[in-house]
Design a protein around this motif. Sequence first.
Motif, PDB file in Angstrom:
ATOM      1  N   LEU A  76       0.833  -1.191   0.000  1.00  0.00           N
ATOM      2  CA  LEU A  76       0.000   0.000   0.000  1.00  0.00           C
ATOM      3  C   LEU A  76       0.873   1.248   0.000  1.00  0.00           C
ATOM      4  O   LEU A  76       1.691   1.442   0.904  1.00  0.00           O
ATOM      5  CB  LEU A  76      -0.942   0.019   1.210  1.00  0.00           C
ATOM      6  N   VAL A  77       0.700   2.066  -1.030  1.00  0.00           N
ATOM      7  CA  VAL A  77       1.434   3.332  -1.155  1.00  0.00           C
ATOM      8  C   VAL A  77       0.412   4.424  -1.433  1.00  0.00           C
ATOM      9  O   VAL A  77      -0.324   4.359  -2.421  1.00  0.00           O
ATOM     10  CB  VAL A  77       2.475   3.286  -2.288  1.00  0.00           C
ATOM     11  N   GLY A  78       0.314   5.410  -0.553  1.00  0.00           N
ATOM     12  CA  GLY A  78      -0.676   6.461  -0.710  1.00  0.00           C
ATOM     13  C   GLY A  78      -0.096   7.845  -0.546  1.00  0.00           C
ATOM     14  O   GLY A  78       0.919   8.034   0.134  1.00  0.00           O
ATOM     15  N   ARG A  79      -0.742   8.813  -1.184  1.00  0.00           N
ATOM     16  CA  ARG A  79      -0.318  10.214  -1.086  1.00  0.00           C
ATOM     17  C   ARG A  79      -1.250  10.966  -0.149  1.00  0.00           C
ATOM     18  O   ARG A  79      -2.464  10.998  -0.345  1.00  0.00           O
ATOM     19  CB  ARG A  79      -0.321  10.866  -2.473  1.00  0.00           C
ATOM     20  N   LEU A  80      -0.686  11.572   0.871  1.00  0.00           N
ATOM     21  CA  LEU A  80      -1.449  12.342   1.850  1.00  0.00           C
ATOM     22  C   LEU A  80      -1.602  13.780   1.359  1.00  0.00           C
ATOM     23  O   LEU A  80      -0.606  14.460   1.074  1.00  0.00           O
ATOM     24  CB  LEU A  80      -0.737  12.315   3.209  1.00  0.00           C
ATOM     25  N   VAL A  81      -2.846  14.219   1.241  1.00  0.00           N
ATOM     26  CA  VAL A  81      -3.129  15.574   0.762  1.00  0.00           C
ATOM     27  C   VAL A  81      -4.191  16.205   1.651  1.00  0.00           C
ATOM     28  O   VAL A  81      -4.853  15.534   2.447  1.00  0.00           O
ATOM     29  CB  VAL A  81      -3.622  15.564  -0.708  1.00  0.00           C
ATOM     30  N   ILE A  82      -4.384  17.504   1.497  1.00  0.00           N
ATOM     31  CA  ILE A  82      -5.465  18.226   2.165  1.00  0.00           C
ATOM     32  C   ILE A  82      -6.460  18.632   1.084  1.00  0.00           C
ATOM     33  O   ILE A  82      -6.101  19.330   0.130  1.00  0.00           O
ATOM     34  CB  ILE A  82      -4.938  19.453   2.915  1.00  0.00           C
ATOM     35  N   ASP A  83      -7.699  18.180   1.218  1.00  0.00           N
ATOM     36  CA  ASP A  83      -8.690  18.446   0.167  1.00  0.00           C
ATOM     37  C   ASP A  83      -9.253  19.867   0.289  1.00  0.00           C
ATOM     38  O   ASP A  83      -8.840  20.654   1.156  1.00  0.00           O
ATOM     39  CB  ASP A  83      -9.800  17.394   0.173  1.00  0.00           C
ATOM     40  N   GLN A  84     -10.200  20.193  -0.579  1.00  0.00           N
ATOM     41  CA  GLN A  84     -10.747  21.548  -0.629  1.00  0.00           C
ATOM     42  C   GLN A  84     -11.499  21.933   0.631  1.00  0.00           C
ATOM     43  O   GLN A  84     -11.690  23.116   0.911  1.00  0.00           O
ATOM     44  CB  GLN A  84     -11.659  21.686  -1.846  1.00  0.00           C
ATOM     45  N   GLU A  85     -11.922  20.945   1.407  1.00  0.00           N
ATOM     46  CA  GLU A  85     -12.630  21.220   2.652  1.00  0.00           C
ATOM     47  C   GLU A  85     -11.682  21.262   3.856  1.00  0.00           C
ATOM     48  O   GLU A  85     -12.126  21.407   4.991  1.00  0.00           O
ATOM     49  CB  GLU A  85     -13.702  20.157   2.882  1.00  0.00           C
ATOM     50  N   GLY A  86     -10.403  21.122   3.589  1.00  0.00           N
ATOM     51  CA  GLY A  86      -9.421  21.174   4.661  1.00  0.00           C
ATOM     52  C   GLY A  86      -9.207  19.851   5.368  1.00  0.00           C
ATOM     53  O   GLY A  86      -8.527  19.805   6.399  1.00  0.00           O
ATOM     54  N   LYS A  87      -9.786  18.771   4.816  1.00  0.00           N
ATOM     55  CA  LYS A  87      -9.631  17.458   5.430  1.00  0.00           C
ATOM     56  C   LYS A  87      -8.387  16.767   4.879  1.00  0.00           C
ATOM     57  O   LYS A  87      -8.091  16.861   3.685  1.00  0.00           O
ATOM     58  CB  LYS A  87     -10.865  16.593   5.156  1.00  0.00           C
ATOM     59  N   ARG A  88      -7.698  16.060   5.748  1.00  0.00           N
ATOM     60  CA  ARG A  88      -6.525  15.298   5.327  1.00  0.00           C
ATOM     61  C   ARG A  88      -6.970  13.912   4.850  1.00  0.00           C
ATOM     62  O   ARG A  88      -7.576  13.164   5.617  1.00  0.00           O
ATOM     63  CB  ARG A  88      -5.522  15.185   6.465  1.00  0.00           C
ATOM     64  N   ILE A  89      -6.671  13.621   3.610  1.00  0.00           N
ATOM     65  CA  ILE A  89      -7.052  12.336   3.033  1.00  0.00           C
ATOM     66  C   ILE A  89      -5.841  11.696   2.366  1.00  0.00           C
ATOM     67  O   ILE A  89      -4.858  12.374   2.040  1.00  0.00           O
ATOM     68  CB  ILE A  89      -8.200  12.477   2.006  1.00  0.00           C
ATOM     69  N   ILE A  90      -5.920  10.387   2.165  1.00  0.00           N
ATOM     70  CA  ILE A  90      -4.846   9.649   1.504  1.00  0.00           C
ATOM     71  C   ILE A  90      -5.372   9.085   0.197  1.00  0.00           C
ATOM     72  O   ILE A  90      -6.357   8.337   0.185  1.00  0.00           O
ATOM     73  CB  ILE A  90      -4.322   8.522   2.410  1.00  0.00           C
ATOM     74  N   VAL A  91      -4.739   9.472  -0.898  1.00  0.00           N
ATOM     75  CA  VAL A  91      -5.117   8.970  -2.223  1.00  0.00           C
ATOM     76  C   VAL A  91      -4.529   7.572  -2.382  1.00  0.00           C
ATOM     77  O   VAL A  91      -3.327   7.367  -2.226  1.00  0.00           O
ATOM     78  CB  VAL A  91      -4.589   9.898  -3.329  1.00  0.00           C
ATOM     79  N   LEU A  92      -5.395   6.593  -2.693  1.00  0.00           N
ATOM     80  CA  LEU A  92      -4.977   5.190  -2.723  1.00  0.00           C
ATOM     81  C   LEU A  92      -4.821   4.616  -4.125  1.00  0.00           C
ATOM     82  O   LEU A  92      -4.116   3.617  -4.306  1.00  0.00           O
ATOM     83  CB  LEU A  92      -5.998   4.331  -1.958  1.00  0.00           C
ATOM     84  N   GLN A  93      -5.489   5.210  -5.106  1.00  0.00           N
ATOM     85  CA  GLN A  93      -5.486   4.635  -6.449  1.00  0.00           C
ATOM     86  C   GLN A  93      -4.584   5.431  -7.382  1.00  0.00           C
ATOM     87  O   GLN A  93      -4.568   6.658  -7.336  1.00  0.00           O
ATOM     88  CB  GLN A  93      -6.907   4.587  -7.010  1.00  0.00           C
ATOM     89  N   PRO A  94      -3.840   4.745  -8.241  1.00  0.00           N
ATOM     90  CA  PRO A  94      -2.941   5.447  -9.159  1.00  0.00           C
ATOM     91  C   PRO A  94      -3.714   6.171 -10.258  1.00  0.00           C
ATOM     92  O   PRO A  94      -4.709   5.668 -10.771  1.00  0.00           O
ATOM     93  CB  PRO A  94      -2.089   4.314  -9.742  1.00  0.00           C
ATOM     94  N   THR A  95      -3.253   7.365 -10.576  1.00  0.00           N
ATOM     95  CA  THR A  95      -3.792   8.133 -11.689  1.00  0.00           C
ATOM     96  C   THR A  95      -2.614   8.736 -12.448  1.00  0.00           C
ATOM     97  O   THR A  95      -1.459   8.598 -12.049  1.00  0.00           O
ATOM     98  CB  THR A  95      -4.709   9.273 -11.205  1.00  0.00           C
ATOM     99  N   GLN A  96      -2.920   9.422 -13.520  1.00  0.00           N
ATOM    100  CA  GLN A  96      -1.844  10.082 -14.260  1.00  0.00           C
ATOM    101  C   GLN A  96      -1.155  11.117 -13.386  1.00  0.00           C
ATOM    102  O   GLN A  96       0.044  11.365 -13.521  1.00  0.00           O
ATOM    103  CB  GLN A  96      -2.408  10.752 -15.515  1.00  0.00           C
ATOM    104  N   ALA A  97      -1.883  11.708 -12.444  1.00  0.00           N
ATOM    105  CA  ALA A  97      -1.333  12.767 -11.603  1.00  0.00           C
ATOM    106  C   ALA A  97      -0.681  12.256 -10.329  1.00  0.00           C
ATOM    107  O   ALA A  97       0.123  12.965  -9.720  1.00  0.00           O
ATOM    108  CB  ALA A  97      -2.430  13.766 -11.243  1.00  0.00           C
ATOM    109  N   THR A  98      -1.007  11.034  -9.909  1.00  0.00           N
ATOM    110  CA  THR A  98      -0.560  10.540  -8.599  1.00  0.00           C
ATOM    111  C   THR A  98      -0.092   9.097  -8.693  1.00  0.00           C
ATOM    112  O   THR A  98      -0.818   8.235  -9.187  1.00  0.00           O
ATOM    113  CB  THR A  98      -1.696  10.627  -7.569  1.00  0.00           C
ATOM    114  N   LYS A  99       1.101   8.832  -8.172  1.00  0.00           N
ATOM    115  CA  LYS A  99       1.599   7.465  -8.087  1.00  0.00           C
ATOM    116  C   LYS A  99       1.107   6.852  -6.785  1.00  0.00           C
ATOM    117  O   LYS A  99       1.300   7.416  -5.708  1.00  0.00           O
ATOM    118  CB  LYS A  99       3.130   7.451  -8.135  1.00  0.00           C
ATOM    119  N   ALA A 100       0.431   5.720  -6.879  1.00  0.00           N
ATOM    120  CA  ALA A 100      -0.128   5.065  -5.694  1.00  0.00           C
ATOM    121  C   ALA A 100      -0.283   3.581  -5.984  1.00  0.00           C
ATOM    122  O   ALA A 100      -0.174   3.135  -7.122  1.00  0.00           O
ATOM    123  CB  ALA A 100      -1.466   5.697  -5.312  1.00  0.00           C
ATOM    124  N   LYS A 101      -0.563   2.848  -4.925  1.00  0.00           N
ATOM    125  CA  LYS A 101      -0.734   1.399  -5.054  1.00  0.00           C
ATOM    126  C   LYS A 101      -1.560   0.907  -3.881  1.00  0.00           C
ATOM    127  O   LYS A 101      -1.317   1.302  -2.735  1.00  0.00           O
ATOM    128  CB  LYS A 101       0.632   0.708  -5.062  1.00  0.00           C
TER     129      LYS A 101
END
Length: 222
Positions: A176-201
């Motif tokens: 499991l490899v995720g990117r921790l970001v802060i969304d538009q509502e100020g919540k901290r979330i972890i992106v789990l799925q790979p996209t063109q913009a984000t490397k994840a697993k």
Amino acid sequence: MQMLQASDIKRFDNWTCLIYSEPGKGKTTMVKGLKGNTVLLSVDGMYHVLSSLKNVGIMVIDPRKPTEELKEFVEWAIKNKDRYDNIVIDNLSTYQNYWLNEASRNNDNGMPRIQDYGIIDRITIELIADLKKLNKNLLIFAHETQVEITKTNGGVYTQFQPAIRKCNDVMGIIPLVGRLVIDQEGKRIIVLQPTQATKAKDQLMGDRQFIGQMELLNELQK
């Protein structure tokens, strides 16, 4: 060689997870969500947010002795594996930088030798593999970087990735490899799925696109 029966495997037993983000997004804070006893290898010294936690032991690396003190940490972890449930590396990006900095210190040009890059790549893979053998929960933090990628048709796009060398090789041994970001509502979330913009697993959580920062650990520790 170890032989396992697939039907006996429990998905969330002794998981390994890599979380990456910009500095200050809340990676170290996630340690507060770990159940049981935790040993944390603090490479960058950013452990103050964990003050007052009685179940967390912290070992701090001297940036001038990265090789010796990493060896000392692994030896301690092996010898004392019955004393803790979780291992945290905070963080891998900084460790690689410290190691290369020390490797270049005695060189005339002040730069690492070509072979030094291969050595730190080997050290990184061996570190993760050796700690996984201890059958503990392993949580690894890293900084993020932006990488420009050229597609086969000549198009170019930018992707966020963990700021570690040989990223694909490291991700190959981590479920499991995720990117921790802060969304538009100020919540901290972890992106789990790979996209063109984000490397994840994600080989643990299913088809979820993202998950709350602390919710991830709650799910992994059910």
